[in-house]
Design a protein around this motif. Structure first.
Motif, PDB file in Angstrom:
ATOM      1  N   UNK A 165       0.682  -1.583   0.031  1.00  0.00           N
ATOM      2  CA  UNK A 165      -0.557  -0.012   0.291  1.00  0.00           C
ATOM      3  C   UNK A 165       0.683   0.984  -0.211  1.00  0.00           C
ATOM      4  N   UNK A 166       1.775   0.743   0.858  1.00  0.00           N
ATOM      5  CA  UNK A 166       2.319   2.521   0.825  1.00  0.00           C
ATOM      6  C   UNK A 166       3.705   2.879  -0.508  1.00  0.00           C
ATOM      7  N   UNK A 167       4.017   1.264  -1.075  1.00  0.00           N
ATOM      8  CA  UNK A 167       4.547   1.904  -2.154  1.00  0.00           C
ATOM      9  C   UNK A 167       3.264   2.399  -3.344  1.00  0.00           C
ATOM     10  N   UNK A 168       1.903   1.638  -3.132  1.00  0.00           N
ATOM     11  CA  UNK A 168       1.287   1.919  -4.290  1.00  0.00           C
ATOM     12  C   UNK A 168       0.546   3.733  -4.052  1.00  0.00           C
ATOM     13  N   UNK A 169       0.913   4.022  -3.303  1.00  0.00           N
ATOM     14  CA  UNK A 169       0.553   5.450  -2.066  1.00  0.00           C
ATOM     15  C   UNK A 169       1.641   6.378  -3.395  1.00  0.00           C
ATOM     16  N   UNK A 170       3.073   5.789  -3.351  1.00  0.00           N
ATOM     17  CA  UNK A 170       4.258   6.738  -3.358  1.00  0.00           C
ATOM     18  C   UNK A 170       4.529   5.821  -5.288  1.00  0.00           C
ATOM     19  N   UNK A 171       3.325   5.468  -6.087  1.00  0.00           N
ATOM     20  CA  UNK A 171       3.329   5.603  -7.299  1.00  0.00           C
ATOM     21  C   UNK A 171       4.258   4.117  -7.804  1.00  0.00           C
ATOM     22  N   UNK A 172       4.696   3.744  -7.075  1.00  0.00           N
ATOM     23  CA  UNK A 172       6.109   2.148  -7.317  1.00  0.00           C
ATOM     24  C   UNK A 172       5.148   1.913  -7.621  1.00  0.00           C
ATOM     25  N   UNK A 173       6.024   0.857  -8.590  1.00  0.00           N
ATOM     26  CA  UNK A 173       4.928  -1.591  -8.528  1.00  0.00           C
ATOM     27  C   UNK A 173       6.311  -2.154  -7.841  1.00  0.00           C
ATOM     28  N   UNK A 174       7.135  -1.107  -7.419  1.00  0.00           N
ATOM     29  CA  UNK A 174       7.743  -2.710  -6.414  1.00  0.00           C
ATOM     30  C   UNK A 174       8.343  -1.488  -5.028  1.00  0.00           C
ATOM     31  N   UNK A 175       8.497  -3.224  -4.488  1.00  0.00           N
ATOM     32  CA  UNK A 175       8.486  -2.104  -2.358  1.00  0.00           C
ATOM     33  C   UNK A 175       9.826  -2.432  -2.663  1.00  0.00           C
ATOM     34  N   UNK A 176      10.047  -1.358  -1.564  1.00  0.00           N
ATOM     35  CA  UNK A 176      11.854  -0.914  -1.967  1.00  0.00           C
ATOM     36  C   UNK A 176      11.748  -0.836  -0.052  1.00  0.00           C
TER      37      UNK A 176
END
Length: 155
Positions: A94-105
């Motif tokens: 969810x945090x990755x999606x909020x930052x408009x990213x497709x990968x979890x870092x």
């Protein structure tokens, strides 16, 4: 003819006869007692888990944590580990999606853990490498907003 008196399972006509070599690689479908063999099923699949119950069992036994390990202990531990992993991955996704990213870092994992009250308490003493910190500016450091009463006194 004589073959009509023979048992159908014992008598195989030459037209349907398969060579010994073609059947050599196939395991026998029946045990000596005549029962059909069950295919082996992992303890993880029996418990409906993705985490490896057998590997956790081996680690518990070889780790020297206790003299004896019960049969349910590795199953329970695998279930708890799987639940916590799924929870962190869900929040980090969810945090990755909020930052408009497709990968979890690592930053997304840090944001997920620190914004969740229970996970933050569990991982309070843990440092996540390359995780950064939560964006936070203390109220004392923020500029004061001028009220309507203050503006009339200055003039």
């Amino acid at each position: 003819p004589i073959h009509s008196r023979l048992h159908p399972r014992l008598y195989t006509p030459h037209t349907h006869h398969t060579s010994f070599l073609s059947r050599a690689n196939q395991p026998p479908p029946h045990t000596m007692s005549g029962k059909v063999k069950k295919t082996s099923q992992s303890r993880s699949s029996k418990a409906g888990l993705q985490f490896p119950v057998g590997r956790i069992d081996r680690f518990l036994r070889k780790g020297g944590y206790a003299d004896r390990v019960g049969a349910g202990a590795p199953v329970y531990m695998a279930a708890v580990m799987e639940y916590l992993t799924a929870e962190v991955l869900e929040l980090a996704g969810n945090a990755a999606r909020d930052n408009k990213k497709s990968r979890i870092i690592p930053r997304h994992i840090q944001l997920a853990v620190r914004n969740d009250e229970e996970l933050n308490k569990l991982l309070g003493g843990v440092t996540i490498a390359s995780g950064g910190v939560l964006p936070n500016i203390h109220q004392v450091l923020m500029p004061r907003k001028k009220s309507k009463g203050d503006a009339s006194q200055e003039v």
